[in-house]
Design a protein around this motif. Sequence first.
Motif, PDB file in Angstrom:
ATOM      1  N   GLU A  58      10.055  -0.968 -11.977  1.00 43.10           N
ATOM      2  CA  GLU A  58       9.541  -1.860 -13.003  1.00 43.10           C
ATOM      3  C   GLU A  58       8.945  -1.047 -14.153  1.00 43.10           C
ATOM      4  O   GLU A  58       8.793   0.173 -14.059  1.00 43.10           O
ATOM      5  N   LYS A  59       8.632  -1.716 -15.237  1.00 46.54           N
ATOM      6  CA  LYS A  59       8.156  -1.079 -16.474  1.00 46.54           C
ATOM      7  C   LYS A  59       7.009  -0.096 -16.211  1.00 46.54           C
ATOM      8  O   LYS A  59       6.981   0.997 -16.776  1.00 46.54           O
ATOM      9  N   GLY A  60       6.098  -0.459 -15.337  1.00 43.01           N
ATOM     10  CA  GLY A  60       4.947   0.399 -15.056  1.00 43.01           C
ATOM     11  C   GLY A  60       5.290   1.716 -14.396  1.00 43.01           C
ATOM     12  O   GLY A  60       4.510   2.672 -14.463  1.00 43.01           O
ATOM     13  N   ALA A  61       6.454   1.813 -13.759  1.00 40.17           N
ATOM     14  CA  ALA A  61       6.878   3.053 -13.106  1.00 40.17           C
ATOM     15  C   ALA A  61       7.539   4.025 -14.076  1.00 40.17           C
ATOM     16  O   ALA A  61       7.653   5.219 -13.791  1.00 40.17           O
ATOM     17  N   MET A  62       7.975   3.542 -15.223  1.00 43.24           N
ATOM     18  CA  MET A  62       8.764   4.364 -16.143  1.00 43.24           C
ATOM     19  C   MET A  62       8.009   5.583 -16.693  1.00 43.24           C
ATOM     20  O   MET A  62       8.574   6.678 -16.722  1.00 43.24           O
ATOM     21  N   PRO A  63       6.744   5.458 -17.130  1.00 43.84           N
ATOM     22  CA  PRO A  63       6.055   6.654 -17.636  1.00 43.84           C
ATOM     23  C   PRO A  63       5.935   7.762 -16.584  1.00 43.84           C
ATOM     24  O   PRO A  63       6.098   8.946 -16.901  1.00 43.84           O
ATOM     25  N   ARG A  64       5.660   7.401 -15.336  1.00 41.56           N
ATOM     26  CA  ARG A  64       5.558   8.402 -14.264  1.00 41.56           C
ATOM     27  C   ARG A  64       6.883   9.129 -14.086  1.00 41.56           C
ATOM     28  O   ARG A  64       6.926  10.357 -13.946  1.00 41.56           O
ATOM     29  N   LEU A  65       8.000   8.387 -14.120  1.00 41.33           N
ATOM     30  CA  LEU A  65       9.313   8.995 -13.935  1.00 41.33           C
ATOM     31  C   LEU A  65       9.706   9.857 -15.129  1.00 41.33           C
ATOM     32  O   LEU A  65      10.344  10.904 -14.971  1.00 41.33           O
ATOM     33  N   ALA A  66       9.313   9.457 -16.332  1.00 45.17           N
ATOM     34  CA  ALA A  66       9.583  10.266 -17.528  1.00 45.17           C
ATOM     35  C   ALA A  66       8.840  11.597 -17.437  1.00 45.17           C
ATOM     36  O   ALA A  66       9.415  12.662 -17.681  1.00 45.17           O
ATOM     37  N   THR A  67       7.567  11.538 -17.068  1.00 47.29           N
ATOM     38  CA  THR A  67       6.762  12.758 -16.939  1.00 47.29           C
ATOM     39  C   THR A  67       7.313  13.655 -15.845  1.00 47.29           C
ATOM     40  O   THR A  67       7.422  14.878 -16.017  1.00 47.29           O
ATOM     41  N   LEU A  68       7.674  13.069 -14.715  1.00 48.21           N
ATOM     42  CA  LEU A  68       8.225  13.837 -13.603  1.00 48.21           C
ATOM     43  C   LEU A  68       9.553  14.490 -13.993  1.00 48.21           C
ATOM     44  O   LEU A  68       9.827  15.630 -13.621  1.00 48.21           O
ATOM     45  N   THR A  69      10.367  13.784 -14.772  1.00 53.56           N
ATOM     46  CA  THR A  69      11.619  14.363 -15.258  1.00 53.56           C
ATOM     47  C   THR A  69      11.331  15.609 -16.079  1.00 53.56           C
ATOM     48  O   THR A  69      11.983  16.644 -15.911  1.00 53.56           O
ATOM     49  N   GLU A  70      10.341  15.524 -16.949  1.00 50.28           N
ATOM     50  CA  GLU A  70       9.999  16.682 -17.771  1.00 50.28           C
ATOM     51  C   GLU A  70       9.482  17.837 -16.921  1.00 50.28           C
ATOM     52  O   GLU A  70       9.874  18.994 -17.113  1.00 50.28           O
ATOM     53  N   GLU A  71       8.618  17.547 -15.956  1.00 51.76           N
ATOM     54  CA  GLU A  71       8.087  18.597 -15.078  1.00 51.76           C
ATOM     55  C   GLU A  71       9.211  19.287 -14.305  1.00 51.76           C
ATOM     56  O   GLU A  71       9.262  20.520 -14.252  1.00 51.76           O
ATOM     57  N   CYS A  72      10.085  18.504 -13.716  1.00 54.05           N
ATOM     58  CA  CYS A  72      11.179  19.079 -12.921  1.00 54.05           C
ATOM     59  C   CYS A  72      12.165  19.838 -13.803  1.00 54.05           C
ATOM     60  O   CYS A  72      12.645  20.909 -13.419  1.00 54.05           O
ATOM     61  N   GLY A  73      12.465  19.298 -14.964  1.00 47.10           N
ATOM     62  CA  GLY A  73      13.377  19.976 -15.875  1.00 47.10           C
ATOM     63  C   GLY A  73      12.831  21.318 -16.325  1.00 47.10           C
ATOM     64  O   GLY A  73      13.566  22.314 -16.394  1.00 47.10           O
ATOM     65  N   THR A  74      11.542  21.366 -16.598  1.00 49.62           N
ATOM     66  CA  THR A  74      10.913  22.618 -17.008  1.00 49.62           C
ATOM     67  C   THR A  74      10.985  23.643 -15.883  1.00 49.62           C
ATOM     68  O   THR A  74      11.342  24.799 -16.107  1.00 49.62           O
ATOM     69  N   SER A  75      10.677  23.211 -14.653  1.00 51.89           N
ATOM     70  CA  SER A  75      10.706  24.147 -13.522  1.00 51.89           C
ATOM     71  C   SER A  75      12.131  24.616 -13.206  1.00 51.89           C
ATOM     72  O   SER A  75      12.316  25.707 -12.680  1.00 51.89           O
ATOM     73  N   LEU A  76      13.130  23.817 -13.566  1.00 52.93           N
ATOM     74  CA  LEU A  76      14.530  24.208 -13.357  1.00 52.93           C
ATOM     75  C   LEU A  76      15.086  25.038 -14.525  1.00 52.93           C
ATOM     76  O   LEU A  76      16.223  25.492 -14.464  1.00 52.93           O
ATOM     77  N   GLY A  77      14.296  25.184 -15.584  1.00 51.80           N
ATOM     78  CA  GLY A  77      14.758  25.938 -16.743  1.00 51.80           C
ATOM     79  C   GLY A  77      15.730  25.166 -17.618  1.00 51.80           C
ATOM     80  O   GLY A  77      16.509  25.765 -18.367  1.00 51.80           O
ATOM     81  N   LYS A  78      15.682  23.850 -17.573  1.00 51.75           N
ATOM     82  CA  LYS A  78      16.551  23.023 -18.424  1.00 51.75           C
ATOM     83  C   LYS A  78      16.124  23.167 -19.886  1.00 51.75           C
ATOM     84  O   LYS A  78      14.952  23.391 -20.173  1.00 51.75           O
ATOM     85  N   SER A  79      17.071  22.985 -20.773  1.00 51.45           N
ATOM     86  CA  SER A  79      16.762  23.061 -22.206  1.00 51.45           C
ATOM     87  C   SER A  79      15.927  21.846 -22.611  1.00 51.45           C
ATOM     88  O   SER A  79      15.955  20.798 -21.948  1.00 51.45           O
TER      89      SER A  79
END
Length: 192
Positions: A58-79
Amino acid sequence: MSLENPAALEFLQTRRSRPAKTLVEPAPTREQLLPLLTAAARTPDHGKLEPWRFIVLEKGAMPRLATLTEECGTSLGKSAEDIAKARSQFDMGHLAVAVIEVQQPSEKIPAIEQTYSAGAVCLALLNSALAAGWGANWLSGWQTHDRNFCRRAFGLKDNERVAGLIHIATEGTAPPERPRPDVAALTEWASQ
Protein backbone atom coordinates in the motif's frame (compact mmCIF):
# COMPACT_ATOMS: atom_id res chain seq x y z
CA MET A 1 -24.36 -24.45 -23.56
CA SER A 2 -21.79 -22.26 -25.32
CA LEU A 3 -18.59 -21.28 -23.52
CA GLU A 4 -17.84 -18.64 -26.12
CA ASN A 5 -17.10 -15.19 -24.68
CA PRO A 6 -16.40 -12.75 -27.55
CA ALA A 7 -16.03 -9.78 -25.19
CA ALA A 8 -13.30 -11.54 -23.20
CA LEU A 9 -11.48 -12.54 -26.39
CA GLU A 10 -11.70 -8.98 -27.71
CA PHE A 11 -10.31 -7.68 -24.42
CA LEU A 12 -7.36 -10.10 -24.53
CA GLN A 13 -6.59 -9.26 -28.16
CA THR A 14 -6.54 -5.53 -27.45
CA ARG A 15 -5.27 -5.33 -23.86
CA ARG A 16 -2.48 -2.85 -23.15
CA SER A 17 -0.51 -2.35 -19.96
CA ARG A 18 -0.43 1.19 -18.60
CA PRO A 19 3.05 2.51 -17.79
CA ALA A 20 3.43 2.64 -14.01
CA LYS A 21 4.69 6.23 -14.18
CA THR A 22 1.32 7.31 -15.65
CA LEU A 23 -0.78 5.79 -12.86
CA VAL A 24 -2.45 8.22 -10.48
CA GLU A 25 -4.64 8.01 -7.39
CA PRO A 26 -6.97 6.55 -6.44
CA ALA A 27 -5.68 3.02 -6.22
CA PRO A 28 -8.03 0.13 -5.45
CA THR A 29 -9.24 -0.25 -1.90
CA ARG A 30 -8.76 -3.58 -0.16
CA GLU A 31 -12.37 -4.41 -0.99
CA GLN A 32 -11.81 -3.60 -4.66
CA LEU A 33 -8.52 -5.51 -4.80
CA LEU A 34 -9.78 -8.80 -3.36
CA PRO A 35 -11.77 -9.83 -6.48
CA LEU A 36 -8.68 -9.18 -8.60
CA LEU A 37 -6.53 -11.36 -6.34
CA THR A 38 -9.25 -14.02 -6.44
CA ALA A 39 -9.23 -13.99 -10.25
CA ALA A 40 -5.42 -14.20 -10.32
CA ALA A 41 -5.47 -17.17 -7.95
CA ARG A 42 -7.52 -19.12 -10.54
CA THR A 43 -4.33 -19.50 -12.58
CA PRO A 44 -3.43 -23.02 -13.73
CA ASP A 45 -1.48 -24.67 -10.96
CA HIS A 46 -0.25 -28.14 -11.88
CA GLY A 47 -0.46 -30.30 -8.77
CA LYS A 48 -2.43 -27.72 -6.77
CA LEU A 49 0.76 -26.62 -5.02
CA GLU A 50 -0.12 -22.91 -4.92
CA PRO A 51 3.52 -22.00 -5.61
CA TRP A 52 2.88 -18.29 -5.07
CA ARG A 53 1.48 -15.79 -2.61
CA PHE A 54 0.65 -12.09 -2.55
CA ILE A 55 2.08 -9.16 -0.61
CA VAL A 56 0.00 -6.02 -1.10
CA LEU A 57 2.18 -2.91 -1.00
CA GLU A 58 0.00 0.00 0.00
CA LYS A 59 0.96 3.68 -0.35
CA GLY A 60 2.49 3.80 3.13
CA ALA A 61 5.00 1.05 2.27
CA MET A 62 6.37 2.84 -0.80
CA PRO A 63 8.80 5.28 0.91
CA ARG A 64 10.43 2.42 2.87
CA LEU A 65 10.89 0.39 -0.34
CA ALA A 66 12.29 3.40 -2.22
CA THR A 67 14.85 4.03 0.53
CA LEU A 68 15.74 0.34 0.73
CA THR A 69 16.22 0.25 -3.05
CA GLU A 70 18.69 3.11 -2.77
CA GLU A 71 20.56 1.48 0.13
CA CYS A 72 20.86 -1.87 -1.64
CA GLY A 73 21.80 -0.28 -4.95
CA THR A 74 24.56 1.72 -3.30
CA SER A 75 25.96 -1.37 -1.55
CA LEU A 76 25.89 -3.25 -4.88
CA GLY A 77 27.74 -0.43 -6.64
CA LYS A 78 24.84 0.40 -8.97
CA SER A 79 25.02 3.66 -10.88
CA ALA A 80 22.98 6.64 -9.70
CA GLU A 81 20.89 6.26 -12.86
CA ASP A 82 20.14 2.56 -12.16
CA ILE A 83 19.22 3.35 -8.57
CA ALA A 84 16.95 6.25 -9.55
CA LYS A 85 15.15 4.13 -12.16
CA ALA A 86 14.69 1.21 -9.74
CA ARG A 87 13.40 3.33 -6.88
CA SER A 88 11.07 5.39 -9.10
CA GLN A 89 8.42 2.65 -9.11
CA PHE A 90 8.18 3.07 -5.33
CA ASP A 91 8.60 6.86 -5.33
CA MET A 92 5.64 7.17 -7.72
CA GLY A 93 3.75 4.04 -6.61
CA HIS A 94 0.26 4.12 -5.14
CA LEU A 95 -0.37 0.38 -4.75
CA ALA A 96 1.44 -2.70 -6.00
CA VAL A 97 1.04 -6.40 -5.46
CA ALA A 98 4.24 -8.36 -5.07
CA VAL A 99 3.58 -11.80 -6.51
CA ILE A 100 5.93 -14.09 -4.63
CA GLU A 101 6.95 -17.40 -6.15
CA VAL A 102 7.06 -20.04 -3.42
CA GLN A 103 8.89 -23.16 -4.58
CA GLN A 104 7.11 -26.16 -3.04
CA PRO A 105 8.85 -29.51 -2.61
CA SER A 106 7.36 -31.98 -5.07
CA GLU A 107 8.46 -35.22 -6.69
CA LYS A 108 5.88 -34.76 -9.46
CA ILE A 109 5.94 -31.05 -10.30
CA PRO A 110 9.26 -29.64 -11.58
CA ALA A 111 10.42 -26.29 -10.22
CA ILE A 112 10.13 -24.69 -13.66
CA GLU A 113 6.39 -25.47 -13.78
CA GLN A 114 5.98 -23.70 -10.44
CA THR A 115 7.85 -20.71 -11.87
CA TYR A 116 5.55 -20.69 -14.90
CA SER A 117 2.51 -20.75 -12.61
CA ALA A 118 3.80 -17.75 -10.64
CA GLY A 119 4.36 -15.86 -13.91
CA ALA A 120 0.85 -16.77 -15.01
CA VAL A 121 -0.49 -15.32 -11.74
CA CYS A 122 1.26 -12.03 -12.57
CA LEU A 123 -0.39 -11.88 -15.99
CA ALA A 124 -3.77 -12.92 -14.60
CA LEU A 125 -3.61 -10.17 -11.97
CA LEU A 126 -2.52 -7.61 -14.56
CA ASN A 127 -5.36 -8.58 -16.91
CA SER A 128 -7.90 -8.69 -14.06
CA ALA A 129 -6.96 -5.16 -13.03
CA LEU A 130 -7.23 -3.91 -16.62
CA ALA A 131 -10.56 -5.70 -17.11
CA ALA A 132 -11.88 -4.05 -13.95
CA GLY A 133 -11.04 -0.63 -15.39
CA TRP A 134 -7.81 0.09 -13.51
CA GLY A 135 -4.48 1.02 -15.01
CA ALA A 136 -1.89 -1.67 -14.33
CA ASN A 137 1.71 -2.55 -15.10
CA TRP A 138 3.95 -5.55 -14.35
CA LEU A 139 7.41 -4.45 -13.23
CA SER A 140 10.48 -6.05 -11.74
CA GLY A 141 14.00 -4.57 -11.72
CA TRP A 142 17.39 -5.49 -10.37
CA GLN A 143 16.22 -5.02 -6.78
CA THR A 144 13.57 -7.75 -7.13
CA HIS A 145 16.38 -10.21 -7.97
CA ASP A 146 18.64 -9.12 -5.11
CA ARG A 147 18.33 -11.54 -2.17
CA ASN A 148 19.27 -8.86 0.39
CA PHE A 149 16.59 -6.48 -0.88
CA CYS A 150 13.96 -9.24 -1.01
CA ARG A 151 14.68 -10.44 2.51
CA ARG A 152 14.60 -6.93 3.95
CA ALA A 153 11.68 -5.67 1.86
CA PHE A 154 9.40 -8.69 1.96
CA GLY A 155 10.85 -11.16 4.47
CA LEU A 156 11.35 -13.76 1.73
CA LYS A 157 12.61 -17.21 2.64
CA ASP A 158 15.20 -19.18 0.68
CA ASN A 159 12.50 -20.94 -1.38
CA GLU A 160 10.84 -17.65 -2.38
CA ARG A 161 11.50 -14.96 -4.97
CA VAL A 162 9.64 -12.06 -6.56
CA ALA A 163 7.83 -13.07 -9.76
CA GLY A 164 6.66 -9.51 -10.37
CA LEU A 165 5.36 -6.28 -8.92
CA ILE A 166 1.94 -5.48 -10.34
CA HIS A 167 1.25 -1.77 -9.96
CA ILE A 168 -2.46 -0.92 -9.95
CA ALA A 169 -4.10 2.51 -9.80
CA THR A 170 -6.10 4.88 -12.00
CA GLU A 171 -5.00 5.41 -15.58
CA GLY A 172 -3.67 8.96 -15.85
CA THR A 173 -3.14 9.04 -19.61
CA ALA A 174 -3.94 6.52 -22.31
CA PRO A 175 -0.77 4.91 -23.67
CA PRO A 176 -0.16 4.90 -27.42
CA GLU A 177 -0.45 1.60 -29.23
CA ARG A 178 2.84 -0.11 -29.87
CA PRO A 179 3.99 -2.59 -32.51
CA ARG A 180 2.81 -6.11 -31.82
CA PRO A 181 4.41 -9.46 -32.70
CA ASP A 182 3.84 -10.90 -36.15
CA VAL A 183 1.94 -14.00 -35.05
CA ALA A 184 2.12 -15.61 -38.50
CA ALA A 185 5.92 -15.36 -38.49
CA LEU A 186 6.10 -16.84 -34.97
CA THR A 187 3.75 -19.76 -35.61
CA GLU A 188 4.62 -23.19 -36.92
CA TRP A 189 1.85 -25.67 -37.71
CA ALA A 190 2.51 -29.39 -37.14
CA SER A 191 -0.10 -31.62 -38.72
CA GLN A 192 1.64 -34.93 -38.15
